[in-house]
Design an enzyme around this catalytic site. Structure first.
Site, PDB file in Angstrom:
ATOM      1  N   HIS A  67       0.821  -1.212   0.000  1.00 25.38           N
ATOM      2  CA  HIS A  67       0.000   0.000   0.000  1.00 25.38           C
ATOM      3  C   HIS A  67       0.859   1.269   0.000  1.00 25.38           C
ATOM      4  O   HIS A  67       0.354   2.355   0.267  1.00 25.38           O
ATOM      5  CB  HIS A  67      -0.941  -0.013   1.206  1.00 25.38           C
ATOM      6  CG  HIS A  67      -1.867  -1.187   1.205  1.00 25.38           C
ATOM      7  ND1 HIS A  67      -3.111  -1.165   0.620  1.00 25.38           N
ATOM      8  CD2 HIS A  67      -1.707  -2.440   1.683  1.00 25.38           C
ATOM      9  CE1 HIS A  67      -3.681  -2.352   0.747  1.00 25.38           C
ATOM     10  NE2 HIS A  67      -2.853  -3.140   1.391  1.00 25.38           N
ATOM     11  N   HIS A  71      -1.162   2.477  -5.663  1.00 21.54           N
ATOM     12  CA  HIS A  71      -1.468   1.044  -5.627  1.00 21.54           C
ATOM     13  C   HIS A  71      -2.957   0.820  -5.803  1.00 21.54           C
ATOM     14  O   HIS A  71      -3.770   1.725  -5.616  1.00 21.54           O
ATOM     15  CB  HIS A  71      -1.009   0.432  -4.300  1.00 21.54           C
ATOM     16  CG  HIS A  71      -1.730   0.992  -3.109  1.00 21.54           C
ATOM     17  ND1 HIS A  71      -1.357   2.174  -2.503  1.00 21.54           N
ATOM     18  CD2 HIS A  71      -2.835   0.563  -2.436  1.00 21.54           C
ATOM     19  CE1 HIS A  71      -2.180   2.433  -1.505  1.00 21.54           C
ATOM     20  NE2 HIS A  71      -3.104   1.470  -1.445  1.00 21.54           N
ATOM     21  N   ASP A  73      -6.102  -1.449  -4.435  1.00 22.29           N
ATOM     22  CA  ASP A  73      -6.602  -2.346  -3.397  1.00 22.29           C
ATOM     23  C   ASP A  73      -7.506  -3.400  -4.020  1.00 22.29           C
ATOM     24  O   ASP A  73      -8.413  -3.080  -4.795  1.00 22.29           O
ATOM     25  CB  ASP A  73      -7.428  -1.565  -2.361  1.00 22.29           C
ATOM     26  CG  ASP A  73      -6.567  -0.748  -1.416  1.00 22.29           C
ATOM     27  OD1 ASP A  73      -5.351  -0.967  -1.376  1.00 22.29           O
ATOM     28  OD2 ASP A  73      -7.131   0.116  -0.720  1.00 22.29           O
ATOM     29  N   HIS A  77      -8.571  -7.092   0.471  1.00 23.73           N
ATOM     30  CA  HIS A  77      -8.059  -6.116   1.433  1.00 23.73           C
ATOM     31  C   HIS A  77      -9.147  -5.688   2.411  1.00 23.73           C
ATOM     32  O   HIS A  77      -8.863  -5.325   3.551  1.00 23.73           O
ATOM     33  CB  HIS A  77      -7.528  -4.901   0.669  1.00 23.73           C
ATOM     34  CG  HIS A  77      -7.080  -3.751   1.514  1.00 23.73           C
ATOM     35  ND1 HIS A  77      -6.136  -3.875   2.512  1.00 23.73           N
ATOM     36  CD2 HIS A  77      -7.454  -2.429   1.494  1.00 23.73           C
ATOM     37  CE1 HIS A  77      -5.939  -2.685   3.079  1.00 23.73           C
ATOM     38  NE2 HIS A  77      -6.724  -1.802   2.488  1.00 23.73           N
TER      39      HIS A  77
END
Length: 259
Positions: A67, A71, A73, A77
């Protein structure tokens, strides 16, 4: 076709809650390392001084979270179970690539103070630009948070979406939402303060918690959104690095603009 870089660098010189460690082996150190490794694992030796200039190749060793920097997710997550499909949220390496190369739309939310952005503010921006997101568009939130990058304020002074705002975008068919802030949710301190004041658990990281029941991805820590020439009419490429079993993957996000 013009490319606009929308990514933040992974930079060990900048302040991070989880510090980045970046160790560089120089080409000379790489020669020594290669020689030692070849001898240890394959029984084949080579004097580093026999190499041109006595050097081989540089080597970077980096310790960081998935992270850090720009980035994507993944659904995994957000929690260990999902309220859709077979109940198992997908990791970043399992996500369909065509989610991450799509028409883009950027929303100017730079007037939003630290805290939450509601659905009404998004609808106001749709009206201003004369268009709502279409299914599978990648929606980018320009909050202005990038101005604090590299300082502690980057992690405390920004605006994120509340639950109804996230639902609005997902109801329109959006599956990837990006932000130039540290998180798609409001800052941790703001969330906790509102929870202590209200006791309402719906204020606890709604942008992430909604992902437990509705499959979508976030791009966090984007940059340079002010360089986009128009609110829409461009493509976004944000293909995530394929990390097996991971809840996120770094991306070199770019906008593709036809001039």
């Amino acid at each position: 076709m013009r490319l606009i870089d929308l990514s933040s660098a992974v930079d060990a010189t900048l302040w991070e809650p989880d510090p980045v460690e970046h160790h560089v082996l120089t080409p000379r150190e790489g020669a020594l390392h290669m020689s030692e490794e070849m001898r240890a694992h394959f029984g084949t030796g080579l004097d580093p001084d026999e190499l041109p200039g006595g050097e081989f190749l540089s080597l970077d060793r980096i310790t960081l979270t998935s992270h850090t920097g720009t980035h994507v997710d993944a659904p995994s997550h957000y929690g260990s179970t999902a309220g859709y499909g077979d109940g198992v949220p997908r990791h970043i390496d399992q996500m369909p690539l065509d989610w991450f190369l799509r028409p883009g739309m950027v929303l100017d939310l730079t007037d939003a103070p630290t805290g939450v952005i509601g659905a009404d503010r998004l609808e106001k921006e749709f009206a201003r630009i004369g268009r709502t997101p279409r299914p599978m568009d990648i929606v980018l939130l320009h909050t202005g948070a990038q101005r604090h990058r590299g300082t502690e304020r980057y992690f405390t002074d920004f605006a994120g979406l509340d639950g109804p705002a996230v639902h609005l975008l997902l109801d329109l068919g959006v599956r990837v939402i990006g932000t130039d802030a540290f998180s798609l949710d409001a800052p941790f301190g703001d969330i906790i303060a509102r929870y202590r004041a209200t006791g309402d658990r719906d204020v606890l990281w709604p942008a992430h918690m909604i992902g437990r029941d509705r499959e979508y991805c976030q791009i966090e820590r984007l940059a340079n959104l002010e360089a986009l020439p128009a609110p829409y009419g461009f493509q976004v490429s944000c293909l995530p690095v394929k990390i097996a079993g991971a809840g996120a993957g770094w991306t070199r996000a770019v906008a593709l603009v036809e001039d």
